[in-house]
Write a protein that holds these residues in place. Structure first.
Motif, PDB file in Angstrom:
ATOM      1  N   VAL A 167      -9.149  -9.383  -2.050  1.00  0.00           N
ATOM      2  CA  VAL A 167      -7.886  -8.820  -1.927  1.00  0.00           C
ATOM      3  C   VAL A 167      -7.915  -7.524  -1.045  1.00  0.00           C
ATOM      4  N   THR A 168      -7.326  -7.467  -0.031  1.00  0.00           N
ATOM      5  CA  THR A 168      -6.905  -6.230   0.957  1.00  0.00           C
ATOM      6  C   THR A 168      -6.132  -5.313   0.556  1.00  0.00           C
ATOM      7  N   GLY A 169      -5.183  -5.689  -0.234  1.00  0.00           N
ATOM      8  CA  GLY A 169      -4.108  -4.622  -0.808  1.00  0.00           C
ATOM      9  C   GLY A 169      -2.984  -5.148  -1.538  1.00  0.00           C
ATOM     10  N   ILE A 170      -2.169  -4.117  -2.109  1.00  0.00           N
ATOM     11  CA  ILE A 170      -1.009  -4.916  -2.768  1.00  0.00           C
ATOM     12  C   ILE A 170       0.105  -3.694  -2.690  1.00  0.00           C
ATOM     13  N   ILE A 171       1.257  -4.384  -2.195  1.00  0.00           N
ATOM     14  CA  ILE A 171       2.434  -3.569  -1.873  1.00  0.00           C
ATOM     15  C   ILE A 171       3.078  -3.355  -2.692  1.00  0.00           C
ATOM     16  N   ASP A 172       4.418  -2.537  -2.520  1.00  0.00           N
ATOM     17  CA  ASP A 172       5.743  -2.354  -3.299  1.00  0.00           C
ATOM     18  C   ASP A 172       5.400  -2.192  -4.666  1.00  0.00           C
ATOM     19  N   TRP A 173       5.420  -0.872  -5.056  1.00  0.00           N
ATOM     20  CA  TRP A 173       5.094  -0.357  -6.218  1.00  0.00           C
ATOM     21  C   TRP A 173       6.184   0.509  -6.891  1.00  0.00           C
TER      22      TRP A 173
END
Length: 247
Positions: A167-173
């Motif tokens: 996993v390189t990243g998670i967006i929209d928090w």
């Protein structure tokens, strides 16, 4: 010169991409504040905040690609999905953020919202009564006591980026906060029941009936909003198909 790409846009907010920068425009400053605060607390990779000038938040693009989108094909190896599950579990096990999020609405508030929405869907002819009634019964299983967790609140697969098997990243928090962990898992697998193998990374102590209940509940609450904001919940594989799959 970089072109401006409209990633998502509706009456509440819009996201634009210019080169390697995403510009999130939101008239509700509180949502931007929550997003920045929660990203700083989340124990998983998140985009770098480049600058803020209300009503705009600028964040750096993430490496890698998403695991897919609702209504479209999914991508990524089984190992990548397991890695996503492990990242979600790490988030859910983290110390709680300071306030409730989208997944943290009370049982009474959810039940009242769901009943009103079901009545509206039938009264306005958006969905057949039988489809709504069946899914309202299925959704009941989600309306139970839960232990608060650190939740993303809008964990669509399009919001999770992977590179290889990591996993390189998670967006929209902006919807993040204290909430029901199974709401996140249900959102992540919505319309892609075959990818419940994400639980190989998350862990097995998960009530699948509650996840399926959240699929129905989330879809029932979304249909009218999506129609009113120019989206198509009737597209193949999207919310209405999710509801039909429960029949």
């Amino acid at each position: 010169m970089d072109e401006v790409e409209v990633v998502a846009a509706h009456a509440e907010r819009a996201t634009l991409r210019v080169g390697d920068v995403f510009l999130k425009v939101d008239a509700d400053q509180a949502r931007i504040d929550i997003e920045v605060e929660v990203m700083s607390l989340a124990p998983v990779p998140t985009p770098e905040v480049l600058w803020r000038k209300p009503p705009v938040l600028a964040i750096a693009a993430l490496p890698g690609t998403t695991l897919g989108r609702l209504g479209g094909p999914v991508t990524g190896s089984a190992a990548a999905w397991a890695a996503a599950g492990a990242a979600i579990r790490k988030l859910h096990d983290a110390p709680l953020p300071p306030r409730p999020g989208r997944a943290g609405r009370t049982i009474d508030a959810l039940a009242a919202e769901l009943d009103a929405e079901c009545e509206s869907l039938v009264a306005n002819g958006l969905l057949p009564a039988g489809l709504v009634t069946r899914n309202r019964r299925v959704a009941q299983a989600a309306l139970r006591p839960w232990t608060p967790a650190f939740t993303h609140g809008d964990l669509q697969i399009a919001h999770v980026f992977v590179g290889g098997d990591e996993v390189t990243g998670i967006i929209d928090w902006s919807e993040a906060g204290q909430g029901d962990a199974l709401y996140d898992l249900a959102t992540f697998t919505l319309g892609h029941e075959e990818r419940l193998d994400v639980l190989a990374g998350y862990g097995t102590d998960v009530d699948l009936d509650v996840i399926r209940a959240w699929w129905s509940l989330r879809s029932l609450l979304a249909v009218r909003w999506l129609v009113e904001h120019g989206f198509d919940p009737f597209a193949p594989g999207c919310e209405v198909d999710v509801l039909r799959s429960r029949m």
